[in-house]
Design a protein around this motif. Structure first.
Motif, short mmCIF file in Angstrom:
data_model
loop_
_atom_site.label_atom_id
_atom_site.label_comp_id
_atom_site.label_asym_id
_atom_site.label_seq_id
_atom_site.Cartn_x
_atom_site.Cartn_y
_atom_site.Cartn_z
N SER A 447 0.81 -1.21 0.15
CA SER A 447 0.07 -0.04 -0.13
C SER A 447 0.73 1.17 0.03
N GLY A 448 0.21 2.31 -0.43
CA GLY A 448 0.68 3.67 -0.08
C GLY A 448 1.21 4.32 -1.47
N ILE A 449 1.17 3.47 -2.59
CA ILE A 449 1.24 4.10 -4.00
C ILE A 449 0.20 4.33 -4.85
N THR A 450 0.38 5.10 -5.70
CA THR A 450 -0.54 5.49 -6.62
C THR A 450 -0.69 4.42 -7.85
N ASP A 451 -1.78 4.51 -8.68
CA ASP A 451 -1.89 3.46 -9.78
C ASP A 451 -0.59 3.61 -10.65
N GLU A 452 -0.28 4.88 -10.99
CA GLU A 452 0.84 5.11 -11.60
C GLU A 452 2.22 4.77 -11.27
N GLU A 453 2.32 4.60 -9.86
CA GLU A 453 3.47 4.09 -9.19
C GLU A 453 3.33 2.69 -9.31
N LEU A 454 2.24 1.99 -9.09
CA LEU A 454 2.14 0.54 -9.09
C LEU A 454 2.56 0.01 -10.56
N LYS A 455 2.07 0.67 -11.69
CA LYS A 455 2.26 0.60 -13.02
C LYS A 455 4.11 0.63 -13.17
N GLN A 456 4.83 1.44 -12.57
CA GLN A 456 6.10 1.81 -12.75
C GLN A 456 6.92 0.71 -12.17
N LEU A 457 6.37 0.24 -10.75
CA LEU A 457 7.05 -0.89 -10.19
C LEU A 457 6.82 -2.46 -10.74
N ASP A 458 5.72 -2.43 -11.43
CA ASP A 458 5.43 -3.52 -11.93
C ASP A 458 6.41 -3.53 -13.23
N ARG A 459 6.61 -2.49 -13.80
CA ARG A 459 7.46 -2.60 -15.20
C ARG A 459 9.03 -2.87 -14.75
N PHE A 460 9.16 -2.39 -13.47
CA PHE A 460 10.77 -2.77 -13.02
C PHE A 460 10.69 -4.06 -12.76
N VAL A 461 9.69 -4.63 -12.16
CA VAL A 461 9.80 -6.06 -11.82
C VAL A 461 9.80 -6.88 -12.98
N ARG A 462 9.26 -6.75 -13.87
CA ARG A 462 9.10 -7.49 -15.11
C ARG A 462 10.54 -7.28 -16.06
N ALA A 463 11.20 -6.29 -15.95
CA ALA A 463 12.28 -5.92 -16.69
C ALA A 463 13.47 -6.46 -15.80
N HIS A 464 13.53 -6.54 -14.63
CA HIS A 464 14.73 -6.81 -13.81
C HIS A 464 14.45 -8.05 -13.14
N THR A 465 13.73 -9.16 -13.50
CA THR A 465 13.50 -10.42 -12.71
C THR A 465 14.88 -11.30 -12.87
N THR A 466 15.34 -11.62 -11.91
CA THR A 466 16.52 -12.54 -11.78
C THR A 466 16.44 -13.78 -11.40
N GLY A 467 15.13 -14.28 -10.81
CA GLY A 467 14.96 -15.52 -10.38
C GLY A 467 13.40 -15.76 -10.25
N ARG A 468 12.69 -16.81 -10.11
CA ARG A 468 11.54 -17.19 -10.03
C ARG A 468 11.28 -18.31 -8.76
N PHE A 469 10.52 -18.18 -7.91
CA PHE A 469 10.26 -19.12 -6.88
C PHE A 469 8.57 -19.48 -6.93
N GLY A 470 7.98 -20.12 -7.55
CA GLY A 470 6.52 -20.29 -7.76
C GLY A 470 5.99 -18.73 -8.13
N PRO A 471 5.18 -18.20 -7.51
CA PRO A 471 4.59 -17.01 -7.85
C PRO A 471 5.49 -15.75 -7.55
N VAL A 472 6.68 -15.90 -6.76
CA VAL A 472 7.48 -14.92 -6.27
C VAL A 472 8.71 -14.65 -7.48
N ARG A 473 8.80 -13.20 -7.77
CA ARG A 473 9.86 -12.95 -8.59
C ARG A 473 10.95 -12.26 -7.67
#
Length: 528
Positions: A447-473
């Motif tokens: 919590s604490g973030i706006t919808d735009e910040e949520l999209k920004q963090l989502d893009r970062f996660v997708r572009a900088h994933t280094t490992g996958r553990f089930g649903p966790v990145r």
């Protein structure tokens, strides 16, 4: 079941409060007893079907579809009930039982199942239903509707449907079991209005508005500390004692020593905490919420826990003294009655929250700013002439929380959210540096973030994933998040040795390199 499924579907896609009230009211008017009573139990969280657990539902679906497909679908959809409802295969031969399944029939059958019989019983019902009805059945069975309807809103809809007083409904709600035959008899004119006399029922709490940037005149308002425990209502009527949480849940068994020592007829409002070493001048040595958390939700409390973390209640207000209803009195009068009542109670188990003495609001600001006791959340401001009224009423009570602490932490892991956030990586684990240069997780926030910040963090996660553990990145340890939190406590359950209270994301620090994020040693200095 079909009408209830349609109701849930409509509520999920409706944002307007008035529209939700009308949907529920129309359903209650059109639906016969006892189905509408069971529907109200589901909407208010009062339905308990102990044989049906999430693990059972996962086992049933993984016996029928590829487990990998289910897990991938669950990860994408973000909701187990919806995923299972959509993936559930048609019965062999494609022929369903044509007889409709009513809510009362479903609850009667599921409520009578043993753990051993539950898988077969639930599966048989699922085979009779379409996808929307399966979704409704699973949501109802697990008690996790999450459709944007609070218990208060559902009761308000009931009141509007039958032109009743919602406060009168609240007054007796917890003294009547589902499917609420007495309530609906009153609603339809076939029975008398139920009243609370010799039953230890729950009365709704008076709540406070956030103060924000406002100021009040201390001539008109009294100030007292806002303690960091759980708000409770103590009720002793007819020789029986009950403890209720803010949501109206009966928590008597979790705190037997409090119930045992409250034997004077009346109803009190207070903050339940556990004792600990006195910190920062804490009245009576109240421990942090972290200590109280070890006892929450326990149906059986060990003798060791009773000895190591004894509970007590810091009293705020009095609603009844014996059979006398004091709620219409002003706060000043109730306060005097509370102090006299509390003088008859065990001082080791009950005390009265003291009034903060301050010359004016500016002086109170200074007192509040210096409060870093582990058990203090902030300040309460209560109008001296206010009656004890249900819910939040503007101008009567205000809560003025202390300013949060902050720390710069490094994003480490992310996971998809639920509901409308199920397509985004919105749950974040963050960490701080050890002296040896290792990152250790110190908390999670979503919590604490706006919808735009949520999209920004989502893009970062997708572009900088280094490992996958089930649903966790797992992600590159390069992004800094400023985390706000109310307090931080030592914790033996976490590798980092600390646990944050109410962490949330204050801002994304793209301007700060990860190497300059905070250290565990620095966090340790904030531990209370």
């Amino acid at each position: 079941m079909q009408a209830f499924a349609q109701l849930l579907d409509s509520l999920i896609y409706t944002r307007s409060r008035n529209a939700k009230l009308k949907l529920i009211a129309d359903y209650l008017i059109a639906t016969p007893d006892p189905d509408r009573g069971w529907a109200m139990a589901a909407l208010t969280g009062d339905l308990d079907l102990p044989a049906i657990k999430p693990a059972l539902i996962r086992t049933l679906i993984e016996e029928r579809v590829d487990p990998v497909l289910f897990r991938m679908s669950r990860d994408y959809v973000g909701d187990t009930a919806e995923t299972v409802a959509l993936l559930w295969p048609e019965p062999v031969g494609g022929a369903r039982d044509p007889a409709p399944l009513s809510i009362s029939e479903a609850i009667t059958r599921l409520g009578g199942l043993s753990r051993a019989d539950a898988p077969g019983g639930l599966a048989a019902m699922m085979d009779r239903l379409g996808a929307n009805e399966r979704f409704a059945l699973l949501k109802m069975a697990t008690g996790a509707l999450r459709i944007g309807v609070s218990a208060r809103l559902a009761k308000t809809a009931l009141a509007q449907a039958f032109d009743l007083d919602v406060e009168a409904i609240e007054e007796v709600w917890h003294g009547i079991d589902p499917p609420y035959d007495l309530l609906f008899a009153w609603a339809t004119g076939s029975g008398a209005q139920p009243v609370a006399r010799d039953v230890p029922v729950f009365r709704p709490f008076m709540l406070a508005h956030p103060l924000g940037d406002g100021r009040v005149d201390l001539t008109d308002y009294a100030a007292e500390w806002k303690w960091d425990g759980i708000r409770v209502q103590l009720v002793h009527v007819g020789g029986e004692t009950r403890l209720y949480s803010r949501a109206g849940d009966d928590i008597t068994r979790s705190f037997p020593e409090v119930a045992r020592d409250f034997t004077t007829p009346g109803v009190l409002d207070g903050e339940l905490m556990v004792k600990g070493e006195a910190q920062g001048g804490s009245e009576g040595g109240a421990a942090s919420f972290n200590a109280l958390q070890q006892r929450l939700g326990r149906k059986v409390v060990s003798a060791k826990m009773l000895a190591e973390a004894p509970a007590f209640v810091r009293l705020y207000d009095i609603l009844f003294e014996g059979a006398e209803d004091l709620r219409d009195l002003g706060w000043t009068q109730r306060r005097a009655r509370l102090e006299a009542f509390a003088a008859r109670l065990d001082p080791e188990r009950f005390d009265v929250s003291t009034i903060i003495e301050a010359e004016d609001f500016t002086a109170l600001e200074g007192i509040r700013a210096g409060a870093r006791d582990a058990a203090i959340e902030g300040v309460m401001l209560k109008r001296r002439d206010s009656a004890y009224v249900t819910g939040r009423r503007v101008g009567l009570w205000y809560k003025w929380k202390r300013d949060p602490l902050t720390a710069d932490c490094v994003l480490m892991y992310a996971q998809r959210g639920n509901g409308r956030r199920s397509s985004f990586y919105s749950d974040y684990t963050f960490g701080c540096w050890t002296d040896s240069g290792e990152l250790l997780p110190v908390g999670k926030a979503y919590s604490g973030i706006t919808d735009e910040e949520l999209k920004q963090l989502d893009r970062f996660v997708r572009a900088h994933t280094t490992g996958r553990f089930g649903p966790v990145r797992e992600v590159d340890k390069t992004l800094v998040l400023e985390i706000a939190f109310d307090s931080i406590h030592a914790s033996k359950r976490h590798k980092s040795g600390v646990a944050m209270r109410f962490p949330r994301i204050a801002r994304i620090r793209t301007d700060k390199p990860a190497s300059e994020a905070d250290t565990l040693a620095g966090l340790g200095k904030l531990v209370t």
